[in-house]
Motif scaffolding. Structure first.
Motif, short mmCIF file in Angstrom:
data_model
loop_
_atom_site.label_atom_id
_atom_site.label_comp_id
_atom_site.label_asym_id
_atom_site.label_seq_id
_atom_site.Cartn_x
_atom_site.Cartn_y
_atom_site.Cartn_z
N GLY A 26 -15.47 -58.54 56.52
CA GLY A 26 -16.02 -58.12 57.67
C GLY A 26 -17.05 -56.72 57.64
O GLY A 26 -16.41 -56.11 56.71
N SER A 27 -17.61 -56.50 58.39
CA SER A 27 -18.40 -55.35 58.64
C SER A 27 -17.77 -54.05 58.78
O SER A 27 -17.83 -52.88 58.16
CB SER A 27 -19.61 -55.36 59.54
OG SER A 27 -19.13 -55.45 60.73
N LYS A 28 -16.46 -54.26 59.53
CA LYS A 28 -15.79 -53.25 59.71
C LYS A 28 -14.93 -52.74 58.59
O LYS A 28 -14.80 -51.34 58.46
CB LYS A 28 -14.60 -53.48 60.77
CG LYS A 28 -13.87 -52.51 61.32
CD LYS A 28 -12.60 -52.66 62.46
CE LYS A 28 -12.02 -51.59 62.80
NZ LYS A 28 -11.15 -52.05 64.05
N LEU A 29 -14.20 -53.54 57.86
CA LEU A 29 -13.60 -53.50 56.37
C LEU A 29 -14.67 -52.72 55.51
O LEU A 29 -14.04 -51.79 54.82
CB LEU A 29 -13.10 -54.71 55.99
CG LEU A 29 -11.96 -55.17 56.62
CD1 LEU A 29 -11.51 -56.59 55.98
CD2 LEU A 29 -10.63 -54.33 56.51
N ILE A 30 -15.77 -53.25 55.25
CA ILE A 30 -16.79 -52.43 54.42
C ILE A 30 -17.05 -50.86 54.84
O ILE A 30 -16.92 -50.26 53.96
CB ILE A 30 -18.13 -53.31 54.45
CG1 ILE A 30 -17.93 -54.47 53.82
CG2 ILE A 30 -19.16 -52.43 53.57
CD1 ILE A 30 -19.17 -55.61 54.02
N GLN A 58 -21.26 -67.62 55.74
CA GLN A 58 -19.79 -67.53 56.77
C GLN A 58 -19.35 -68.84 56.56
O GLN A 58 -19.60 -69.96 56.95
CB GLN A 58 -20.59 -67.02 58.21
CG GLN A 58 -19.64 -66.96 59.27
CD GLN A 58 -20.20 -66.73 60.62
OE1 GLN A 58 -21.24 -66.98 60.87
NE2 GLN A 58 -19.19 -66.09 61.43
N PRO A 59 -18.16 -68.54 56.05
CA PRO A 59 -17.42 -70.05 55.62
C PRO A 59 -17.05 -70.59 57.11
O PRO A 59 -16.67 -72.02 57.13
CB PRO A 59 -16.25 -69.62 55.01
CG PRO A 59 -15.86 -68.18 55.46
CD PRO A 59 -17.29 -67.55 55.51
N HIS A 60 -16.64 -69.89 57.94
CA HIS A 60 -16.26 -70.51 59.12
C HIS A 60 -16.59 -69.61 60.62
O HIS A 60 -17.58 -68.74 60.41
CB HIS A 60 -14.34 -70.89 59.50
CG HIS A 60 -13.92 -69.90 58.57
ND1 HIS A 60 -13.32 -68.66 59.25
CD2 HIS A 60 -13.17 -69.76 57.62
CE1 HIS A 60 -12.73 -67.85 58.78
NE2 HIS A 60 -12.65 -68.50 57.39
N THR A 61 -15.70 -69.77 61.39
CA THR A 61 -16.32 -69.01 62.84
C THR A 61 -15.92 -67.32 62.69
O THR A 61 -16.03 -66.73 63.47
CB THR A 61 -15.63 -69.33 63.95
OG1 THR A 61 -14.08 -69.60 63.79
CG2 THR A 61 -16.37 -70.80 64.17
#
Length: 339
Positions: A26-30, A58-61
């Motif tokens: 996710g963007s926050k982790l990046i 995006q593999p899922h929701t």
């Protein structure tokens, strides 16, 4: 940082984190891990552009993304810096391969070593007889009517073939033929062996000439065999430990059992000596291997390529590390066989 370059760095972050964790990124982790100097909102915008370009999905929701095969390709072509092996890894390769006792041992050790370093499947092709030169030829009488032809190449490969002879052929005759074979074949490759030995056959007459011609034909046919491309496969159990799900495992194992498939993957490598070929997913052109990537290279000298080796693993593999390992094992294998 330019926007396009930043998006490539976002792609790099997604590839590296996904390979490490097997979890969507996710963007926050990046933003927290990679110090790009922009907000999570900007990274989300970059991720949307990368997704539109087909580089991530995006593999899922969840908000996280994973790389696509195209994303891995861009990563390999533009972003991956080949990680040098550690001193300990280089020393391990050196010591492990140097302690081999013969060609079979060298090839099997190279396969086991590559599988151990990468944690993936390793494939090593035996040195090709067509590309080897003759080091020594031996004729051994096993029976009054049968002789064993032993072919030893410069790479240490040994081939044995039987041939029937007339019982009237003496031990001195066999010694004469042995001498002629070595005088005219050592240091040569097929087809030069055939031409030179056919000239040498003029020194023999009668039944002895017929036997010598038969030995020459057997020798040249052996050096020119299409099916001499033997393979060593190591580390297949690694497939269950590196992200390949059980539904994908059986077709991959079936593909690995097909020697023709593996030979095709090994032989279709970059022409440049020392270059590494990376095929990702469907680029292998093998439907049952579409969930894997194959990294291959030649081994041998600049003037004489002897064979190839490679590593097969999930598309989400450590590309820089695998490329470095494949290149290093090939380099050491080349050095050992040259001696």
């Amino acid at each position: 940082m330019h926007a396009e370059q930043r998006r490539l760095e976002v792609l790099r972050a997604i590839v590296e984190d996904y390979v490490s964790t097997r979890e969507p990124v996710g963007s926050k982790l990046i933003a927290e891990r990679h110090g790009l100097g922009v907000s999570p909102a900007t990274i989300r915008n970059d991720m949307a552009i990368l997704e539109d370009a087909g580089l991530i999905a995006q593999p899922h929701t969840s908000a996280g993304r994973i790389p696509t095969d195209l994303g891995y390709r861009v990563f390999v072509d533009k972003l991956s810096d080949v990680k040098p092996l550690s001193g300990a890894e280089r020393n391990a390769i050196h010591m492990f391969l140097d302690s081999a006792v013969d060609l079979d041992d060298v090839v099997h050790r190279a396969g086991r070593l590559l599988a151990q370093i990468t944690g993936q499947v390793a494939v090593v092709q035996y040195p090709s007889l067509r590309k080897s030169t003759v080091r020594h030829l031996e004729l051994v009488r096993l029976h009054p009517t049968r002789v064993l032809l032993v072919i030893i190449t410069d790479t240490g490969r040994v081939e044995q073939r039987h041939i029937d002879i007339d019982p009237s052929i003496s031990e001195d005759d066999i010694a004469s033929m042995r001498g002629a074979l070595n005088a005219h074949a050592v240091g040569k490759r097929q087809p030069d062996v055939s031409d030179d030995l056919n000239c040498a056959s003029e020194q023999f007459a009668g039944p002895l000439a017929d036997i010598f011609h038969a030995i020459v034909d057997l020798l040249t046919a052996t050096l020119d065999e299409d099916n001499d491309e033997r393979l060593v496969l190591a580390g297949t159990s690694n497939l269950t430990r590196n992200g390949i799900v059980l539904t994908q495992l059986r077709p991959i194992l079936e593909a690995l059992e097909e020697q023709v498939v593996l030979l095709k993957l090994l032989t279709e490598v970059a022409e440049d000596s020392g270059a590494v070929t990376v095929r990702i997913g469907s680029e292998t052109q093998v439907d049952t291997l579409k969930e894997t990537s194959v990294i291959t290279t030649h081994y041998g000298s600049n003037s004489n390529t002897l064979g190839a080796l490679g590593s097969i693993g999930p598309t989400g593999m450590d590309y820089p590390g695998t490329i470095a390992a494949v290149r290093a094992v090939a380099r050491y294998l080349s050095r050992i066989l040259s001696h």
